[in-house]
Design a protein around this motif. Structure first.
Motif, PDB file in Angstrom:
ATOM      1  N   GLN A   1      40.384 -48.465 117.121  1.00  0.00           N
ATOM      2  CA  GLN A   1      40.480 -47.034 116.854  1.00  0.00           C
ATOM      3  C   GLN A   1      39.106 -46.448 116.570  1.00  0.00           C
ATOM      4  OE1 GLN A   1      43.411 -46.167 113.841  1.00  0.00           O
ATOM      5  NE2 GLN A   1      45.132 -46.812 115.136  1.00  0.00           N
ATOM      6  N   ILE A   2      38.840 -45.313 117.181  1.00  0.00           N
ATOM      7  CA  ILE A   2      37.590 -44.575 116.972  1.00  0.00           C
ATOM      8  C   ILE A   2      37.933 -43.102 116.852  1.00  0.00           C
ATOM      9  CG2 ILE A   2      35.289 -44.031 117.853  1.00  0.00           C
ATOM     10  CD1 ILE A   2      35.471 -46.498 119.624  1.00  0.00           C
ATOM     11  N   GLY A   3      37.617 -42.505 115.715  1.00  0.00           N
ATOM     12  CA  GLY A   3      37.821 -41.069 115.542  1.00  0.00           C
ATOM     13  C   GLY A   3      39.246 -40.632 115.808  1.00  0.00           C
ATOM     14  N   GLY A   4      40.215 -41.456 115.418  1.00  0.00           N
ATOM     15  CA  GLY A   4      41.615 -41.100 115.597  1.00  0.00           C
ATOM     16  C   GLY A   4      42.187 -41.447 116.958  1.00  0.00           C
ATOM     17  N   LYS A   5      41.370 -41.898 117.890  1.00  0.00           N
ATOM     18  CA  LYS A   5      41.849 -42.285 119.208  1.00  0.00           C
ATOM     19  C   LYS A   5      42.014 -43.801 119.275  1.00  0.00           C
ATOM     20  CE  LYS A   5      39.956 -38.306 121.664  1.00  0.00           C
ATOM     21  NZ  LYS A   5      39.148 -37.846 122.821  1.00  0.00           N
ATOM     22  N   THR A   6      43.073 -44.250 119.935  1.00  0.00           N
ATOM     23  CA  THR A   6      43.432 -45.666 119.950  1.00  0.00           C
ATOM     24  C   THR A   6      43.225 -46.276 121.323  1.00  0.00           C
ATOM     25  OG1 THR A   6      45.071 -45.351 118.194  1.00  0.00           O
ATOM     26  CG2 THR A   6      45.302 -47.313 119.573  1.00  0.00           C
ATOM     27  N   ILE A   7      42.576 -47.440 121.343  1.00  0.00           N
ATOM     28  CA  ILE A   7      42.425 -48.242 122.553  1.00  0.00           C
ATOM     29  C   ILE A   7      43.308 -49.470 122.370  1.00  0.00           C
ATOM     30  CG2 ILE A   7      40.814 -49.531 124.013  1.00  0.00           C
ATOM     31  CD1 ILE A   7      38.574 -47.774 122.707  1.00  0.00           C
ATOM     32  N   PRO A   8      44.435 -49.560 123.091  1.00  0.00           N
ATOM     33  CA  PRO A   8      45.345 -50.701 122.898  1.00  0.00           C
ATOM     34  C   PRO A   8      44.768 -51.981 123.502  1.00  0.00           C
ATOM     35  CG  PRO A   8      46.139 -49.297 124.667  1.00  0.00           C
ATOM     36  CD  PRO A   8      44.943 -48.598 124.080  1.00  0.00           C
ATOM     37  N   ILE A   9      45.075 -53.096 122.862  1.00  0.00           N
ATOM     38  CA  ILE A   9      44.724 -54.419 123.384  1.00  0.00           C
ATOM     39  C   ILE A   9      46.045 -55.090 123.742  1.00  0.00           C
ATOM     40  CG2 ILE A   9      43.460 -56.554 122.973  1.00  0.00           C
ATOM     41  CD1 ILE A   9      41.734 -54.023 122.755  1.00  0.00           C
ATOM     42  N   HIS A  10      46.293 -55.281 125.038  1.00  0.00           N
ATOM     43  CA  HIS A  10      47.619 -55.680 125.488  1.00  0.00           C
ATOM     44  C   HIS A  10      47.855 -57.183 125.490  1.00  0.00           C
ATOM     45  CE1 HIS A  10      48.662 -51.582 126.467  1.00  0.00           C
ATOM     46  NE2 HIS A  10      47.578 -51.465 127.232  1.00  0.00           N
ATOM     47  N   HIS A  11      46.815 -57.981 125.659  1.00  0.00           N
ATOM     48  CA  HIS A  11      47.080 -59.408 125.804  1.00  0.00           C
ATOM     49  C   HIS A  11      45.853 -60.218 125.391  1.00  0.00           C
ATOM     50  CE1 HIS A  11      45.127 -58.101 129.547  1.00  0.00           C
ATOM     51  NE2 HIS A  11      44.605 -59.306 129.578  1.00  0.00           N
ATOM     52  N   GLY A  12      46.097 -61.459 124.990  1.00  0.00           N
ATOM     53  CA  GLY A  12      45.005 -62.381 124.699  1.00  0.00           C
ATOM     54  C   GLY A  12      44.548 -62.341 123.255  1.00  0.00           C
ATOM     55  N   THR A  13      44.036 -63.486 122.789  1.00  0.00           N
ATOM     56  CA  THR A  13      43.522 -63.571 121.434  1.00  0.00           C
ATOM     57  C   THR A  13      42.030 -63.276 121.408  1.00  0.00           C
ATOM     58  OG1 THR A  13      43.212 -65.955 121.742  1.00  0.00           O
ATOM     59  CG2 THR A  13      45.244 -65.236 120.669  1.00  0.00           C
ATOM     60  N   THR A  14      41.544 -62.902 120.256  1.00  0.00           N
ATOM     61  CA  THR A  14      40.126 -62.581 120.048  1.00  0.00           C
ATOM     62  C   THR A  14      39.427 -63.776 119.409  1.00  0.00           C
ATOM     63  OG1 THR A  14      40.471 -60.199 119.856  1.00  0.00           O
ATOM     64  CG2 THR A  14      38.547 -61.116 118.735  1.00  0.00           C
ATOM     65  N   LYS A  15      38.314 -64.173 119.990  1.00  0.00           N
ATOM     66  CA  LYS A  15      37.529 -65.290 119.455  1.00  0.00           C
ATOM     67  C   LYS A  15      36.371 -64.769 118.624  1.00  0.00           C
ATOM     68  CE  LYS A  15      35.104 -68.040 122.254  1.00  0.00           C
ATOM     69  NZ  LYS A  15      34.829 -69.166 123.186  1.00  0.00           N
ATOM     70  N   ILE A  16      36.087 -65.465 117.538  1.00  0.00           N
ATOM     71  CA  ILE A  16      34.927 -65.143 116.698  1.00  0.00           C
ATOM     72  C   ILE A  16      33.840 -66.152 117.033  1.00  0.00           C
ATOM     73  CG2 ILE A  16      34.095 -64.858 114.329  1.00  0.00           C
ATOM     74  CD1 ILE A  16      37.049 -64.372 113.543  1.00  0.00           C
TER      75      ILE A  16
END
Length: 405
Positions: A256-271
């Protein structure tokens, strides 16, 4: 709330007691070892002493690497305290239960295993060894002692020249911190009866060149003066996603940036500590840069590699906060100090890079976004916790710590 002066005074009293009591040996609350950032590679290292009577050397941090150490075996064997691990030994059976000893040799072979690293596309043929491993420690979460605690650990080396060439020349080897049964974390937690927690506080070189960041093994409390509280009291948390390889994965639901949402539909996030900047799937990257630019209303500037979205550093109405919305509702807030990279006097770039249309992970959170954030991996509870920027609390990862005895 404890005032800064009182907090400093209490710390000095503890330091005085440690220095004046001949019979007093502080208990190891946790290991607290410095992390440094290399300005050429923008990667992070630990200065480590491996073996007795050996100089300290810089080891690249591979957060998701399964090899406890990756260094040349001939170099490792020069240590006076080096001991090879023989095939069929108790240690070998624990380190690699599936290892089969060759029968067609009169010489007892050494124990080994193919281990994954973040530096190579294939597992590395590693040999197990035992040697002295030294880390600084803290008795209270405030300062660390000026003498290292020496532990005999099961480590690894390799004769694979191709794998060793993947390590940048600024470093003498790499240290893997993946969540495995033979990891340095697992060994130290078992040896010292610590909570199974590891934390990183990566340093920034921007205006803070004097001090290091920190690797913690064993949990808190975590004090970063002049902030008077244990930093864990401001943690937000999300589950760690199970991984057979021991990688540290989380679930980012949206950005989310400034009230707008970017959905993440699939996959895990790696650190990752080997990605200098966060890497995004092309679709996520394009959406992020567009929403960020619209929210910031900054004047565009020509792109500077490896970045694709740059701005004039003068002008604009402010830097929007980028929020990673995680499983369970926690929000990892990325402020301007962790989103904009200063590339020259007049230009800053959004510190995210395009990872293409077919990456292994849709998001890989890189080192720059973690700088001056304390992050904790609780492997028993399968929980990832984070502070967001310590700069908001008038402190950073790069503070001067008192030294004890």
């Amino acid at each position: 709330m404890v005032s800064r002066d009182v907090f400093l005074l209490l710390s000095l009293i503890l330091l005085h007691l440690a220095n004046t009591s001949q019979s007093y040996e502080p208990k190891v609350q946790a290991f607290l070892h410095p992390i440094y950032k290399d300005n050429t590679t923008n990667l992070y290292s630990l200065p480590l002493t491996i073996g007795t009577d050996r100089p300290s050397r810089d080891f690249l941090i591979d957060l998701n690497g399964a090899a406890p150490l990756l260094l040349n075996c001939a170099t490792a064997a020069k240590s006076p305290s080096y001991r090879s691990i023989r095939c069929g030994s108790t240690i070998c059976k624990f380190a690699n239960p599936n290892f089969s000893c060759p029968n067609n040799t009169t010489k007892k072979s050494t124990c080994g295993k193919y281990l994954s690293t973040s530096l190579t596309n294939r597992p590395v043929n590693a040999r197990f060894l035992q040697d002295a491993f030294s880390l600084l420690y803290t008795p209270n979460g405030v300062y660390h002692m000026d003498s290292e605690k020496i532990s005999t650990l099961t480590l690894t080396c390799t004769d694979d020249a191709t794998a060793l060439k993947t390590i940048p020349s600024a470093f003498n080897g790499s240290i893997g911190l993946a969540n495995t049964h033979i990891s340095i974390l697992s060994q130290l937690v078992s040896m010292y009866k610590f909570p199974p927690k590891m934390s990183l506080c990566l340093p920034s070189t921007e205006g803070m060149e004097s001090y290091s960041g920190n690797l913690w093994i064993g949990g808190g409390p975590y004090y970063y003066m002049p902030f008077a509280k244990d930093v864990s009291t401001i943690f937000a948390s999300t589950p760690l996603i199970s991984s057979n390889s021991g990688e540290y994965l989380i679930d980012v639901k949206s950005i989310q940036i400034g009230g707008k949402t970017i959905p993440i539909h699939h996959g895990t996030t790696k650190i990752s500590t080997l990605a200098p900047y966060t890497v995004l799937h092309t679709s996520i990257y394009k959406a992020l840069t567009a929403v960020f630019a619209a929210s910031a209303k900054m004047v565009k500037a020509p792109a500077v590699k490896p970045f694709g979205s740059c701005f004039r550093s003068n002008g604009g109405r402010g830097v929007p906060v980028i929020e990673l919305v995680l499983r369970g509702g926690a929000r990892w807030r990325i402020y301007g100090s962790n989103s904009l990279v200063k590339v020259n006097k007049n230009v800053v770039c959004l510190g995210f890079v395009d990872g293409g249309v077919n990456p292994k992970s849709p998001i890989v959170i890189g080192g720059f976004q973690m700088e001056n954030n304390l992050v904790e991996f609780d492997v028993k509870a399968s929980k990832f916790s984070f502070s967001s920027s310590l700069l908001l609390h008038n402190t950073s990862c790069s503070i001067s710590r008192f030294f004890g005895m």
